[in-house]
Design a protein around this motif. Sequence first.
Motif, mmCIF file in Angstrom:
data_model
loop_
_atom_site.group_PDB
_atom_site.id
_atom_site.type_symbol
_atom_site.label_atom_id
_atom_site.label_comp_id
_atom_site.label_asym_id
_atom_site.label_seq_id
_atom_site.Cartn_x
_atom_site.Cartn_y
_atom_site.Cartn_z
ATOM 1 N N TYR A 58 0.709 -1.032 0.000
ATOM 2 C CA TYR A 58 -0.299 -0.028 -0.072
ATOM 3 C C TYR A 58 0.721 1.268 -0.011
ATOM 4 O O TYR A 58 1.949 1.158 0.142
ATOM 5 C CB TYR A 58 -1.003 0.170 1.149
ATOM 6 C CG TYR A 58 -0.351 0.244 2.608
ATOM 7 C CD1 TYR A 58 0.072 1.247 3.331
ATOM 8 C CD2 TYR A 58 0.244 -0.975 3.246
ATOM 9 C CE1 TYR A 58 0.529 1.489 4.321
ATOM 10 C CE2 TYR A 58 0.545 -1.050 4.510
ATOM 11 C CZ TYR A 58 0.711 0.178 5.096
ATOM 12 O OH TYR A 58 1.158 0.388 6.359
ATOM 13 N N GLU A 59 0.358 2.504 -0.325
ATOM 14 C CA GLU A 59 0.809 3.960 -0.070
ATOM 15 C C GLU A 59 0.531 4.218 1.306
ATOM 16 O O GLU A 59 -0.880 4.462 1.484
ATOM 17 C CB GLU A 59 0.474 4.648 -1.137
ATOM 18 C CG GLU A 59 1.030 5.927 -0.960
ATOM 19 C CD GLU A 59 0.677 6.871 -2.177
ATOM 20 O OE1 GLU A 59 0.960 8.040 -1.948
ATOM 21 O OE2 GLU A 59 -0.032 6.352 -3.181
ATOM 22 N N ALA A 60 1.342 4.584 2.054
ATOM 23 C CA ALA A 60 1.295 5.113 3.429
ATOM 24 C C ALA A 60 0.392 6.706 3.213
ATOM 25 O O ALA A 60 0.750 7.346 2.050
ATOM 26 C CB ALA A 60 2.337 5.143 4.127
ATOM 27 N N THR A 61 -0.018 7.254 4.350
ATOM 28 C CA THR A 61 -0.503 8.524 4.106
ATOM 29 C C THR A 61 0.673 9.613 4.087
ATOM 30 O O THR A 61 0.326 10.595 3.636
ATOM 31 C CB THR A 61 -1.370 8.737 5.319
ATOM 32 O OG1 THR A 61 -0.736 8.566 6.575
ATOM 33 C CG2 THR A 61 -2.710 8.182 5.299
ATOM 34 N N ASN A 62 1.854 9.098 4.329
ATOM 35 C CA ASN A 62 2.832 9.982 4.228
ATOM 36 C C ASN A 62 3.598 9.993 2.766
ATOM 37 O O ASN A 62 4.707 10.426 2.468
ATOM 38 C CB ASN A 62 4.138 9.832 5.201
ATOM 39 C CG ASN A 62 4.409 8.431 5.164
ATOM 40 O OD1 ASN A 62 4.473 7.485 4.135
ATOM 41 N ND2 ASN A 62 5.388 7.776 6.110
ATOM 42 N N GLY A 63 2.859 8.884 1.967
ATOM 43 C CA GLY A 63 3.340 9.037 0.578
ATOM 44 C C GLY A 63 4.363 7.849 0.378
ATOM 45 O O GLY A 63 4.768 7.542 -0.932
ATOM 46 N N LYS A 64 4.660 7.219 1.470
ATOM 47 C CA LYS A 64 5.854 6.143 1.260
ATOM 48 C C LYS A 64 5.201 4.653 1.037
ATOM 49 O O LYS A 64 4.034 4.576 1.106
ATOM 50 C CB LYS A 64 6.497 5.937 2.696
ATOM 51 C CG LYS A 64 7.389 7.232 3.106
ATOM 52 C CD LYS A 64 8.482 7.265 2.356
ATOM 53 C CE LYS A 64 9.253 8.603 3.102
ATOM 54 N NZ LYS A 64 10.549 8.912 1.938
ATOM 55 N N ALA A 65 5.925 3.850 0.165
ATOM 56 C CA ALA A 65 5.301 2.726 -0.082
ATOM 57 C C ALA A 65 5.655 1.690 0.856
ATOM 58 O O ALA A 65 6.678 1.893 1.712
ATOM 59 C CB ALA A 65 6.229 2.135 -1.414
ATOM 60 N N MET A 66 4.487 0.718 1.286
ATOM 61 C CA MET A 66 4.753 -0.225 2.193
ATOM 62 C C MET A 66 4.346 -1.447 1.859
ATOM 63 O O MET A 66 3.592 -1.706 1.049
ATOM 64 C CB MET A 66 3.950 0.145 3.588
ATOM 65 C CG MET A 66 4.251 1.607 4.010
ATOM 66 S SD MET A 66 5.779 1.665 5.069
ATOM 67 C CE MET A 66 5.048 0.403 6.490
ATOM 68 N N LYS A 67 4.985 -2.687 2.419
ATOM 69 C CA LYS A 67 4.729 -3.933 2.545
ATOM 70 C C LYS A 67 4.561 -4.667 3.813
ATOM 71 O O LYS A 67 5.813 -4.403 4.426
ATOM 72 C CB LYS A 67 5.751 -4.677 1.506
ATOM 73 C CG LYS A 67 5.195 -6.068 0.969
ATOM 74 C CD LYS A 67 3.834 -5.998 0.378
ATOM 75 C CE LYS A 67 3.626 -7.564 -0.074
ATOM 76 N NZ LYS A 67 4.251 -8.300 -1.177
#
Length: 297
Positions: A58-67
Amino acid sequence: MRSKNTCLFIFLSIPFFIVDAYAQKSKSLMESTGLIKAIYSDVNYTVIDGVNSTEIAYEATNGKAMKIFILEVDLQQPSVSMKVSMPDGGNSWGMQQMTLQAASMDSIGHRVWAGVNADFYNMKTGIPRGVVHRNGQVIKTSYDKGDRGFFGITKDKKVVVGTNEEYVGLSANLQMPEAVGAGAMLLRNGVILDQADKSIHPRTCVGTSADSTKVFFLLVDGRDVPYSNGMTLEELAVCLKALGADTGINLDGGGSTTYFVRRFPELRDDRFDIRNRPSDHTGERAVANGIVVISDL
């Protein structure tokens, strides 16, 4: 969309069942945490009855990619249990990759289906920082000073999570055949705990339901910004609560963060598959101990 009863195969041949385009865990995380801006993929599969895995990008609310990776274990399933792993299936200190620790415990009628890394440890000696109970034997009762705790399984398959001070009071009264040291408490009785450590890293943590029969392992990849950024301890706690955990604790993270599931039922060398991307970028790190999911099938 495929029905939840349709058997599929993801790369590396792991069977799974799609539950929904965005399953309940993703929905809970998105609605309850305030950490998710957009979900890119949501893969759900049943490892074995009572053991389910979810992998979310997903894309976090801070704009960073996450898994992130979620392993949910229902200890009310009669055939399912959990055990502490150590190198070569023994009780001696050392360091070994989790899939090799799991293989040393794996046999017909004692199948290892999934596992994660567990306690922090001395990276020169392999001595864990916390307590160790394994196969009913108490191996280590001492622990480092500081904000640390433990994760244990009682004889009646209930989960116990607490601080080291609580371990001293509980261990004499609770028969815990399996127990392992852990880090900071994240969540207690549904309350998210404040954390002085605000750093962002790959993470491994574990939570338990209020009735102590369901276990939620949450792993977060990180230190690889185009792929996954990592989380703070407070963000871990927020996610554990959204998943249904009432109490939770941090485990070793960073390059030690490891999540594997069984790929093939046979006792073959490649029967386990690492599902996350360890941040050392050299494959699995050798660790002191872990927690594995066992069945008697």
